[in-house]
Design a protein around this motif. Structure first.
Motif, PDB file in Angstrom:
ATOM      1  N   ALA A   5       0.862  -1.186   0.000  1.00  0.00           N
ATOM      2  CA  ALA A   5       0.000   0.000   0.000  1.00  0.00           C
ATOM      3  C   ALA A   5       0.894   1.230   0.000  1.00  0.00           C
ATOM      4  CB  ALA A   5      -0.914  -0.017   1.229  1.00  0.00           C
ATOM      5  N   ALA A   6       1.881   1.245  -0.898  1.00  0.00           N
ATOM      6  CA  ALA A   6       2.904   2.294  -0.890  1.00  0.00           C
ATOM      7  C   ALA A   6       2.484   3.529  -1.672  1.00  0.00           C
ATOM      8  CB  ALA A   6       4.229   1.739  -1.410  1.00  0.00           C
ATOM      9  N   GLY A   7       1.214   3.616  -2.054  1.00  0.00           N
ATOM     10  CA  GLY A   7       0.726   4.830  -2.724  1.00  0.00           C
ATOM     11  C   GLY A   7       1.474   5.069  -4.025  1.00  0.00           C
ATOM     12  N   PRO A   8       1.989   6.289  -4.234  1.00  0.00           N
ATOM     13  CA  PRO A   8       2.666   6.587  -5.490  1.00  0.00           C
ATOM     14  C   PRO A   8       3.903   5.707  -5.730  1.00  0.00           C
ATOM     15  CG  PRO A   8       2.172   8.602  -4.284  1.00  0.00           C
ATOM     16  CD  PRO A   8       1.850   7.464  -3.371  1.00  0.00           C
ATOM     17  N   TRP A   9       4.393   5.066  -4.685  1.00  0.00           N
ATOM     18  CA  TRP A   9       5.582   4.205  -4.819  1.00  0.00           C
ATOM     19  C   TRP A   9       5.184   2.738  -5.062  1.00  0.00           C
ATOM     20  CZ3 TRP A   9       5.048   8.137  -1.307  1.00  0.00           C
ATOM     21  CH2 TRP A   9       5.949   9.194  -1.424  1.00  0.00           C
ATOM     22  N   VAL A  10       3.917   2.496  -5.372  1.00  0.00           N
ATOM     23  CA  VAL A  10       3.426   1.119  -5.460  1.00  0.00           C
ATOM     24  C   VAL A  10       4.243   0.281  -6.442  1.00  0.00           C
ATOM     25  CG1 VAL A  10       1.587   1.730  -7.108  1.00  0.00           C
ATOM     26  CG2 VAL A  10       1.369  -0.334  -5.742  1.00  0.00           C
ATOM     27  N   THR A  11       4.611   0.863  -7.582  1.00  0.00           N
ATOM     28  CA  THR A  11       5.328   0.037  -8.557  1.00  0.00           C
ATOM     29  C   THR A  11       6.770  -0.234  -8.128  1.00  0.00           C
ATOM     30  OG1 THR A  11       5.597   2.046  -9.826  1.00  0.00           O
ATOM     31  CG2 THR A  11       4.003   0.475 -10.664  1.00  0.00           C
ATOM     32  N   SER A  12       7.411   0.746  -7.457  1.00  0.00           N
ATOM     33  CA  SER A  12       8.801   0.455  -7.047  1.00  0.00           C
ATOM     34  C   SER A  12       8.829  -0.627  -5.979  1.00  0.00           C
ATOM     35  CB  SER A  12       9.563   1.720  -6.618  1.00  0.00           C
ATOM     36  OG  SER A  12       8.778   2.544  -5.836  1.00  0.00           O
ATOM     37  N   VAL A  13       7.817  -0.640  -5.085  1.00  0.00           N
ATOM     38  CA  VAL A  13       7.776  -1.710  -4.076  1.00  0.00           C
ATOM     39  C   VAL A  13       7.484  -3.050  -4.766  1.00  0.00           C
ATOM     40  CG1 VAL A  13       6.502  -2.603  -2.076  1.00  0.00           C
ATOM     41  CG2 VAL A  13       7.182  -0.203  -2.150  1.00  0.00           C
ATOM     42  N   LEU A  14       6.574  -2.998  -5.737  1.00  0.00           N
ATOM     43  CA  LEU A  14       6.246  -4.222  -6.481  1.00  0.00           C
ATOM     44  C   LEU A  14       7.493  -4.760  -7.189  1.00  0.00           C
ATOM     45  CD1 LEU A  14       3.730  -5.926  -7.122  1.00  0.00           C
ATOM     46  CD2 LEU A  14       3.328  -4.477  -9.098  1.00  0.00           C
ATOM     47  N   ASP A  15       8.240  -3.859  -7.818  1.00  0.00           N
ATOM     48  CA  ASP A  15       9.462  -4.292  -8.516  1.00  0.00           C
ATOM     49  C   ASP A  15      10.470  -4.869  -7.531  1.00  0.00           C
ATOM     50  OD1 ASP A  15       8.403  -3.486 -10.860  1.00  0.00           O
ATOM     51  OD2 ASP A  15       9.471  -1.563 -10.951  1.00  0.00           O
ATOM     52  N   ALA A  16      10.614  -4.189  -6.364  1.00  0.00           N
ATOM     53  CA  ALA A  16      11.586  -4.658  -5.372  1.00  0.00           C
ATOM     54  C   ALA A  16      11.200  -6.038  -4.849  1.00  0.00           C
ATOM     55  CB  ALA A  16      11.669  -3.659  -4.217  1.00  0.00           C
ATOM     56  N   ALA A  17       9.886  -6.319  -4.859  1.00  0.00           N
ATOM     57  CA  ALA A  17       9.429  -7.621  -4.342  1.00  0.00           C
ATOM     58  C   ALA A  17       9.403  -8.676  -5.439  1.00  0.00           C
ATOM     59  CB  ALA A  17       8.040  -7.462  -3.721  1.00  0.00           C
ATOM     60  N   GLY A  18       9.953  -8.355  -6.603  1.00  0.00           N
ATOM     61  CA  GLY A  18      10.066  -9.371  -7.643  1.00  0.00           C
ATOM     62  C   GLY A  18       9.069  -9.198  -8.773  1.00  0.00           C
ATOM     63  N   GLY A  19       8.264  -8.158  -8.723  1.00  0.00           N
ATOM     64  CA  GLY A  19       7.328  -7.874  -9.818  1.00  0.00           C
ATOM     65  C   GLY A  19       6.072  -8.708  -9.757  1.00  0.00           C
ATOM     66  N   GLY A  20       5.049  -8.254 -10.446  1.00  0.00           N
ATOM     67  CA  GLY A  20       3.769  -8.979 -10.486  1.00  0.00           C
ATOM     68  C   GLY A  20       3.700  -9.834 -11.730  1.00  0.00           C
ATOM     69  N   ARG A  21       2.535 -10.453 -11.938  1.00  0.00           N
ATOM     70  CA  ARG A  21       2.340 -11.316 -13.107  1.00  0.00           C
ATOM     71  C   ARG A  21       2.471 -10.512 -14.396  1.00  0.00           C
ATOM     72  NH1 ARG A  21      -2.324 -13.910 -10.893  1.00  0.00           N
ATOM     73  NH2 ARG A  21      -3.257 -12.011 -11.631  1.00  0.00           N
ATOM     74  N   GLU A  22       1.805  -9.342 -14.412  1.00  0.00           N
ATOM     75  CA  GLU A  22       1.865  -8.493 -15.594  1.00  0.00           C
ATOM     76  C   GLU A  22       2.516  -7.176 -15.198  1.00  0.00           C
ATOM     77  OE1 GLU A  22      -2.119  -7.270 -16.334  1.00  0.00           O
ATOM     78  OE2 GLU A  22      -2.940  -8.970 -15.300  1.00  0.00           O
ATOM     79  N   PRO A  23       3.005  -6.411 -16.190  1.00  0.00           N
ATOM     80  CA  PRO A  23       3.597  -5.125 -15.831  1.00  0.00           C
ATOM     81  C   PRO A  23       2.554  -4.247 -15.141  1.00  0.00           C
ATOM     82  CG  PRO A  23       3.601  -5.470 -18.233  1.00  0.00           C
ATOM     83  CD  PRO A  23       3.001  -6.690 -17.615  1.00  0.00           C
ATOM     84  N   ALA A  24       2.964  -3.590 -14.062  1.00  0.00           N
ATOM     85  CA  ALA A  24       2.005  -2.766 -13.323  1.00  0.00           C
ATOM     86  C   ALA A  24       1.594  -1.576 -14.181  1.00  0.00           C
ATOM     87  CB  ALA A  24       2.650  -2.286 -12.041  1.00  0.00           C
ATOM     88  N   ARG A  25       0.318  -1.272 -14.149  1.00  0.00           N
ATOM     89  CA  ARG A  25      -0.180  -0.152 -14.938  1.00  0.00           C
ATOM     90  C   ARG A  25      -0.569   0.956 -13.980  1.00  0.00           C
ATOM     91  NH1 ARG A  25      -3.346  -2.181 -19.629  1.00  0.00           N
ATOM     92  NH2 ARG A  25      -5.099  -1.034 -18.801  1.00  0.00           N
ATOM     93  N   VAL A  26       0.265   1.963 -13.899  1.00  0.00           N
ATOM     94  CA  VAL A  26      -0.063   3.060 -12.997  1.00  0.00           C
ATOM     95  C   VAL A  26       0.122   4.385 -13.731  1.00  0.00           C
ATOM     96  CG1 VAL A  26       2.226   3.303 -11.940  1.00  0.00           C
ATOM     97  CG2 VAL A  26       0.220   3.887 -10.627  1.00  0.00           C
ATOM     98  N   GLN A  27      -0.823   5.264 -13.521  1.00  0.00           N
ATOM     99  CA  GLN A  27      -0.698   6.599 -14.102  1.00  0.00           C
ATOM    100  C   GLN A  27      -0.542   7.574 -12.940  1.00  0.00           C
ATOM    101  OE1 GLN A  27      -3.842   9.103 -16.368  1.00  0.00           O
ATOM    102  NE2 GLN A  27      -3.159   7.554 -17.809  1.00  0.00           N
ATOM    103  N   LEU A  28       0.572   8.302 -12.929  1.00  0.00           N
ATOM    104  CA  LEU A  28       0.813   9.263 -11.845  1.00  0.00           C
ATOM    105  C   LEU A  28       0.158  10.590 -12.228  1.00  0.00           C
ATOM    106  CD1 LEU A  28       4.594   8.508 -11.173  1.00  0.00           C
ATOM    107  CD2 LEU A  28       2.618   7.641  -9.910  1.00  0.00           C
TER     108      LEU A  28
END
Ligand SMILES: Cc1cc2nc3c(=O)[nH]c(=O)nc-3n(C[C@H](O)[C@H](O)[C@H](O)COP(=O)(O)OP(=O)(O)OC[C@H]3O[C@@H](n4cnc5c(N)ncnc54)[C@H](O)[C@@H]3O)c2cc1C
Length: 297
Positions: A5-28
């Motif tokens: 629940a890292a808010g605007p940092w959600v994708t960097s935390v996801l990447d640090a944890a090994g990434g999700g199934r699909e590329p994260a789709r986030v619009q800042l």
């Protein structure tokens, strides 16, 4: 399991944890607000229709001020969203000046702040039309659940949290069901006017404006914050703007304030009620305390 629940940092935390199934789709999407001395008479908020089909609001703020917001600007990175831009300032002032009898100018702005909405990218080209709803993604990584939160609202956070637990149900042994609906927030009381009166009655030697400011910020927790303090001297240093050493200690210990701006602008809004010299004096004092955080008596 991991709840991201890292808010605007959600994708960097996801990447640090090994990434999700699909590329994260986030619009800042950057959004900024400005604060000016009270711009209209009355205690009501105003929602103004803007010519671009968005709305801009004006809200009474910290007794003496008016809050004006917000903007919607898609940005490529968090670095682009450190502060309000000139165009955003112009946009907000133009929007309210269409309605105000006495126009506001840049020189009237006493403070501004900027946030970033980490919206789930639904392919929309217009940042105002990208869904403001939350989206949860769940991955099972070798039996470890990894849930990421995109988007959302403060107003829907309880529902979001319960939905998150629903999605994690397969990994949970026990689940208490949904119970947050009627749960008061920390410091909430059924009748704030009575609670504020009681606080004043228990501390007759403390200045009334100070007690009122503490009650506005902390609700019923103001009593715990004050502890055994009975006189102004018991509150430690007075930094101006109603901020005392006692409240700073609370912000550090209970609300994890880590820098002067956390205290001045994010935990309290005391910064608005202080002058430049007072804010600088506080920042200097706070930085010196950093390795020796103040403690609550
Ligand atoms: C301009 C703007 C206007 C808004 N207006 C409204 C509104 O009118 N009404 C409404 O309901 N909502 C509004 N929102 C949305 C609302 O602010 C958010 O939905 C809400 O703050 C999200 O809370 P959160 O706890 O999920 O994320 P955040 O508040 O973003 O918190 C994420 C936290 O994760 C921490 N973090 C990041 N990386 C790490 C890491 N690696 N390790 C540990 N911690 C980490 C961060 O420090 C941060 O504290 C608005 C948002 C913006 C930006």
């Amino acid at each position: 399991m991991l709840v991201n629940a890292a808010g605007p940092w959600v994708t960097s935390v996801l990447d640090a944890a090994g990434g999700g199934r699909e590329p994260a789709r986030v619009q800042l999407v950057k959004g900024s607000h400005v604060v000016v001395p009270r711009a209209y008479v009355g205690d009501h908020a105003l929602i103004l229709q803007n010519s671009d089909r968005r709305i801009v609001f004006m809200i009474p703020y910290e007794q003496r001020f008016t809050l004006i917001g917000t903007t919607d600007v898609a940005v490529a990175s968090l670095d682009e969203a450190r502060a309000i831009g000139t165009e955003e300032t112009r946009y907000l002032l133009d929007a309210v000046n269409r309605y105000l009898a006495h126009p506001l100018f840049t020189r009237d702005i006493v403070w501004s702040y900027t946030g970033v909405r980490p919206l789930y990218d639904d392919g929309s080209n217009n940042p105002s039309e990208t869904t403001r709803d939350y989206t949860l993604t769940v991955d099972d990584r070798d039996g470890v659940a990894q849930l990421s939160v995109f988007g959302g609202k403060i107003t829907t956070y309880r529902r979001l949290a319960e939905t998150a637990l629903d999605r994690l149900q397969p990994w949970l042994r026990h689940r208490r069901g949904n119970w947050t609906h009627g749960e008061p927030l920390p410091g909430a009381v059924p009748d704030p006017a009575i609670a504020a009166d009681l606080l004043r009655a228990r501390r007759p030697a403390l200045p009334r404006p100070l007690l009122e400011a503490l009650f506005r910020r902390h609700g019923a927790l103001a009593d715990e914050l004050l502890g055994d303090a009975r006189s102004p001297a018991d509150l430690g240093r007075d930094f101006g703007g109603g901020l005392t050493e006692r409240e700073v200690a609370w912000c550090v210990e209970r609300e994890w304030a880590a820098c002067a701006d956390d205290v001045l602008w994010r935990r309290t809004k005391a910064g608005l009620h202080m002058n430049v010299a007072q804010r600088a004096g506080f920042a200097h004092w706070f930085d010196r305390q950093r390795h020796r955080p103040a403690t609550i008596a």
